[in-house]
Design an enzyme around this catalytic site. Structure first.
Site, mmCIF file in Angstrom:
data_model
loop_
_atom_site.group_PDB
_atom_site.id
_atom_site.type_symbol
_atom_site.label_atom_id
_atom_site.label_comp_id
_atom_site.label_asym_id
_atom_site.label_seq_id
_atom_site.Cartn_x
_atom_site.Cartn_y
_atom_site.Cartn_z
ATOM 1 N N ASP A 163 17.860 -14.348 -29.868
ATOM 2 C CA ASP A 163 19.130 -14.751 -29.247
ATOM 3 C C ASP A 163 20.211 -14.850 -30.323
ATOM 4 O OD1 ASP A 163 21.214 -15.828 -27.831
ATOM 5 O OD2 ASP A 163 20.167 -17.631 -27.191
ATOM 6 N N ASP A 190 26.018 -21.767 -19.476
ATOM 7 C CA ASP A 190 25.834 -21.309 -20.851
ATOM 8 C C ASP A 190 27.149 -21.594 -21.577
ATOM 9 O OD1 ASP A 190 25.472 -20.014 -23.254
ATOM 10 O OD2 ASP A 190 25.299 -17.999 -22.415
#
Length: 568
Positions: A168, A6
């Protein structure tokens, strides 16, 4: 071994699928999160992560952050006497995460799945792959962040059928994705978002509020000109933002010209100051729901991902919009990396994941520039003709037919764009292709076929109906994205950089924190920080492990007493 990464605006982390589950990997400091900050130390060696972030205040000219927001552009950042592109800075973060993974796994890592915001453009996705290449990684797959989060939740819940909305909100980007899980298939139904909206913007609102509150003391303050003061304000804003997650008010303070400037803000004041940001969160949600043709009542789960979703005002907004509390039983800071690790396991064909299939969508509409007849015989160029609509399931292939508009037209020149606007000038240019046409009356037909794959690679093929002649263009390069020979040059330059020794990072992180606090503190606090820092440095010089451990603990305890524990 394929790892999942990520690569975040504020923090990054790495995970792996091993022993039938996804697990995050700690860095050299023992933390799961590595701040996405890069800088030089006093010896000219590269620092990445927490030690670099601590130097944002003391050495702003040698440190940089938030470069993910400029991926896919030709923007450069000066650190000392060197210039770096966003891909190069991201590559240094990726290289650090790769080293962490190799130390943890005990083997060389050469392949990775990297996540990106769902609303990242074609150029930004390619820049992310280039960053991986510069870090010595083969990027096996680019995965949308909310898709990765839903994948982690889907496996965690073991529910054979469910519909997710993933909200998100990270440090710099905001994404919404709606997904459906059925019979082992994870299908993305729609994605939307805002690439310039995240937790950093909420912190910036606190900085602006503080400056307004303490006028005229900071009336002529310039964020760009006085980076040291600005970074100190940013740090205070981050602390206040975190404090407001558990308390009804927080106080920001700043030593300035012999006085201490203070501003106390309540959670209601904070909510009011960031209302424009909260309003910007709504439009992508509504667009994604419309595109997915799903009603709110049909959603089984509202999933939160990204560290900025910890803010109570964000949770309240989500609860009001959907009429229920969101799911947060997985760590929102880690869920995207865990999903990337699941995708890495899928790529590696792990036996425990044989039943899971994942589909994704094209987040933007892809089309071409055409002329339209405004009056009889009068054509105006610059209009956008969609060929692949946004939120179409990928891989996908679609075709449109265009015609020549004048007699004996020698060629059709096609410019390719992505975006949602009616006029191409408001969309993003991707590439162009010219196809010769035989001298004939107007109205000759040319078919344009777009093929878009799971990694965001677009191929355009044009066929002249009369001759059958085909011309093909693979959109591999974009304005602002490095070319192959430039990548090789950047790779050689990055290889020559000296990286700060990893085994020294715990001590370096503590010393850079002490240096920052020494500059911020006054009076007795400053005296104690200086004395214990000297004692720690002396212990390091003596290379006595027992002395080093004791001196480190003494210094850390004092720093924690002055400002609380260090945060990520």
């Amino acid at each position: 071994m394929i790892i999942g990464i990520d690569l975040g605006t504020t923090n990054s982390l790495v995970a792996v699928w091993r022993d039938g589950k996804a697990q995050t990997i700690p860095n050299a400091l023992g933390h799961m999160l590595t701040p996405s900050v890069v800088g030089f130390d006093d010896q000219g060696e590269i620092l990445v992560g927490l030690p670099a972030r601590e130097r944002m205040l003391t050495h702003p000219q040698l440190t940089t952050a938030l470069f993910k927001r400029y991926m896919g552009s030709d923007r450069s950042t000066r650190l000392g006497n060197q210039q770096f592109r966003p891909e190069e800075l991201s590559a240094l973060v990726l290289r650090s995460l790769k080293a962490d993974a190799e130390r943890f796994l005990g083997e060389t890592v050469t392949e990775a799945v990297i996540t990106v915001p769902a609303y990242f453009s074609d150029a930004q996705r390619k820049a992310t792959k280039i960053a991986g290449q510069l870090a010595g990684l083969t990027v096996e797959r680019i995965v949308n962040e909310p898709t990765a989060a839903a994948l982690a939740y889907g496996l965690h819940d073991n529910n054979p059928e469910s519909k997710f909305l993933v909200f998100d909100l990270g440090g710099g980007t905001f994404d919404i994705s709606i997904l459906e899980l059925f019979e082992g298939v994870m299908e993305v139904r729609a994605s939307a978002g805002d690439n310039f909206l995240g937790g950093e913007d909420f912190g910036e609102a606190l900085v602006d509020g503080f400056i307004d509150a303490v006028k005229p003391a900071l009336d002529h303050f310039d964020k760009q000109a006085d980076q040291a003061l600005y970074q100190q304000l940013r740090q205070e804003a981050e602390r206040a933002k975190r404090m407001l997650s558990s308390a009804s008010q927080a106080t920001m303070s700043l030593p300035w010209q012999g006085q201490t400037l203070e501003w106390t803000i309540s959670d209601d004041m904070f909510a009011q100051s960031v209302q424009p940001l909260l309003n910007r969160l709504r439009e992508p949600i509504e667009r994604a729901l419309r595109d997915a043709r799903i009603r709110v009542a049909e959603l089984d789960h509202i999933v939160l991902a990204g560290g900025a979703t910890r803010m109570p005002l964000v949770k309240k907004l989500v609860a009001r919009m959907f009429g229920r509390l969101p799911s947060m039983h997985l760590n929102p800071d880690e869920v995207v990396a865990l999903g990337a690790a699941v995708q890495a396991g899928l790529k590696a064909r792990d036996a425990a994941l044989n039943e899971v299939v994942m589909t994704d969508v094209c987040p933007y509409t892809l089309g071409v520039d055409v002329s339209e007849e405004i009056l009889p015989g009068q054509y105006q160029p610059g209009f956008f003709l969609p060929i692949i609509e946004r939120n179409s399931v990928v891989p996908i292939s679609r075709e449109q037919t265009v015609t020549t508009i004048s007699d004996n037209q020698p060629a059709i020149h096609v410019r390719i764009f992505q975006g949602e606007s009616r006029l191409v000038k408001d969309n993003i240019f991707l590439g162009e292709l010219t196809v010769p046409t035989p001298p004939r009356p107007s109205g000759q037909m040319v078919s344009i076929r777009f093929t878009y794959d799971v990694n965001g690679l677009l191929e355009a093929e044009m066929t002249v109906a009369e001759t059958g002649e085909k011309h093909r263009l693979v959109i591999e390069e974009n304005p602002g994205v490095l070319k192959a020979e430039e990548i090789e040059e950047k790779l050689r330059a990055l290889t020559r950089l000296k990286i700060h020794p990893r085994d020294q990072l715990p001590n370096t992180a503590l010393l850079t924190r002490a240096e920052r606090l020494y500059q911020q503190a006054l009076g007795e606090d400053r005296l104690w920080v200086g004395q214990l820092t000297n004692a720690f440095q002396a212990a390091l010089e003596r290379q006595d492990n027992a002395d080093i451990e004791q001196a480190r603990e003494n210094l850390k305890s004092l720093l924690d007493e002055i400002e609380g524990e260090s945060w990520l």
